[in-house]
Design a protein around this motif. Structure first.
Motif, PDB file in Angstrom:
ATOM      1  N   LEU A   1       0.825  -1.215   0.000  1.00 30.25           N
ATOM      2  CA  LEU A   1       0.000   0.000   0.000  1.00 30.25           C
ATOM      3  C   LEU A   1       0.855   1.260   0.000  1.00 30.25           C
ATOM      4  O   LEU A   1       0.433   2.308  -0.496  1.00 30.25           O
ATOM      5  N   GLY A   2       2.042   1.180   0.603  1.00 31.07           N
ATOM      6  CA  GLY A   2       2.974   2.301   0.588  1.00 31.07           C
ATOM      7  C   GLY A   2       2.618   3.434   1.522  1.00 31.07           C
ATOM      8  O   GLY A   2       3.062   4.563   1.319  1.00 31.07           O
ATOM      9  N   ARG A   3       1.849   3.143   2.548  1.00 29.63           N
ATOM     10  CA  ARG A   3       1.534   4.190   3.519  1.00 29.63           C
ATOM     11  C   ARG A   3       1.414   3.574   4.909  1.00 29.63           C
ATOM     12  O   ARG A   3       0.954   2.451   5.063  1.00 29.63           O
ATOM     13  N   TRP A   4       1.843   4.352   5.926  1.00 30.20           N
ATOM     14  CA  TRP A   4       1.758   3.884   7.301  1.00 30.20           C
ATOM     15  C   TRP A   4       1.802   5.087   8.227  1.00 30.20           C
ATOM     16  O   TRP A   4       2.620   5.982   8.071  1.00 30.20           O
ATOM     17  N   LYS A   5       0.912   5.103   9.200  1.00 30.73           N
ATOM     18  CA  LYS A   5       0.904   6.157  10.207  1.00 30.73           C
ATOM     19  C   LYS A   5       0.654   5.499  11.559  1.00 30.73           C
ATOM     20  O   LYS A   5      -0.457   5.052  11.838  1.00 30.73           O
ATOM     21  N   PRO A   6       1.699   5.424  12.395  1.00 28.62           N
ATOM     22  CA  PRO A   6       1.493   4.850  13.729  1.00 28.62           C
ATOM     23  C   PRO A   6       0.607   5.766  14.574  1.00 28.62           C
ATOM     24  O   PRO A   6       0.745   6.991  14.529  1.00 28.62           O
ATOM     25  N   THR A   7      -0.304   5.169  15.290  1.00 32.27           N
ATOM     26  CA  THR A   7      -1.235   5.913  16.144  1.00 32.27           C
ATOM     27  C   THR A   7      -1.372   5.177  17.469  1.00 32.27           C
ATOM     28  O   THR A   7      -0.834   4.077  17.645  1.00 32.27           O
ATOM     29  N   GLU A   8      -2.100   5.759  18.379  1.00 28.87           N
ATOM     30  CA  GLU A   8      -2.402   5.064  19.636  1.00 28.87           C
ATOM     31  C   GLU A   8      -3.137   3.753  19.363  1.00 28.87           C
ATOM     32  O   GLU A   8      -2.905   2.750  20.016  1.00 28.87           O
ATOM     33  N   GLU A   9      -4.012   3.782  18.349  1.00 27.98           N
ATOM     34  CA  GLU A   9      -4.761   2.570  17.984  1.00 27.98           C
ATOM     35  C   GLU A   9      -3.827   1.477  17.470  1.00 27.98           C
ATOM     36  O   GLU A   9      -3.953   0.319  17.865  1.00 27.98           O
ATOM     37  N   THR A  10      -2.879   1.847  16.604  1.00 31.64           N
ATOM     38  CA  THR A  10      -1.952   0.821  16.097  1.00 31.64           C
ATOM     39  C   THR A  10      -1.112   0.257  17.236  1.00 31.64           C
ATOM     40  O   THR A  10      -0.871  -0.953  17.286  1.00 31.64           O
ATOM     41  N   ARG A  11      -0.695   1.103  18.156  1.00 29.67           N
ATOM     42  CA  ARG A  11       0.099   0.624  19.303  1.00 29.67           C
ATOM     43  C   ARG A  11      -0.720  -0.284  20.208  1.00 29.67           C
ATOM     44  O   ARG A  11      -0.225  -1.289  20.717  1.00 29.67           O
ATOM     45  N   ARG A  12      -1.991   0.041  20.399  1.00 28.12           N
ATOM     46  CA  ARG A  12      -2.864  -0.811  21.211  1.00 28.12           C
ATOM     47  C   ARG A  12      -3.034  -2.174  20.546  1.00 28.12           C
ATOM     48  O   ARG A  12      -2.954  -3.211  21.197  1.00 28.12           O
ATOM     49  N   ILE A  13      -3.229  -2.171  19.228  1.00 29.26           N
ATOM     50  CA  ILE A  13      -3.410  -3.427  18.503  1.00 29.26           C
ATOM     51  C   ILE A  13      -2.106  -4.224  18.496  1.00 29.26           C
ATOM     52  O   ILE A  13      -2.131  -5.452  18.595  1.00 29.26           O
ATOM     53  N   GLU A  14      -0.952  -3.542  18.411  1.00 26.25           N
ATOM     54  CA  GLU A  14       0.330  -4.254  18.480  1.00 26.25           C
ATOM     55  C   GLU A  14       0.474  -4.997  19.806  1.00 26.25           C
ATOM     56  O   GLU A  14       0.948  -6.138  19.836  1.00 26.25           O
TER      57      GLU A  14
END
Length: 126
Positions: free
Chosen positions: A74-87
């Motif tokens: 996809l060529g795009r990524w933005k880490p967020t609180e949500e991505t960290r929670r899911i990690e």
């Protein structure tokens, strides 16, 4: 049996409804014998079966790497609180799997991680 679609598939469910399974999706076939031709053609990969339970960690790794590859594609990524929670959830499920955790829960968490970090709509095609 738990499988991963390697190419988009169209399948008819027990209710007669035709459903599209996108490439990379993890699914459990209702009729494992019916899926055999798709496995033989390389459209589906078995990632866990009763005879292949030792590959559970391999299956988790395959799921995670597939989602990572989708992010790269996809060529795009933005880490967020949500991505960290899911990690953190992915880590917990990965470790729980070694004690009998659920493979489909892991696949779902990895999918949500990708969608959250890429801003991808759940129905967007890769």
């Amino acid at each position: 049996m738990i499988c991963m679609a390697l190419a988009p598939l169209k399948t008819k469910g027990p209710d007669g409804v035709i459903r599209e399974i996108p490439a990379g999706e993890i699914f459990t076939p209702a009729n494992p014998e019916a899926i055999r031709p798709m496995i033989d053609k390389g459209k589906v990969r078995v990632i866990e079966s009763a005879a292949n339970s030792k590959s559970s960690n391999d299956a988790l790794d395959t799921i995670l790497l597939n989602e990572r590859d989708n992010v790269i594609r996809l060529g795009r990524w933005k880490p967020t609180e949500e991505t960290r929670r899911i990690e953190a959830e992915i880590d917990r499920i990965y470790l729980d799997d070694r004690a009998g955790g659920k493979l489909l829960d892991f696949a779902d968490a990895c999918r949500r991680w990708r969608e959250s970090g890429t801003g991808e709509h759940p129905n967007e095609k890769l």
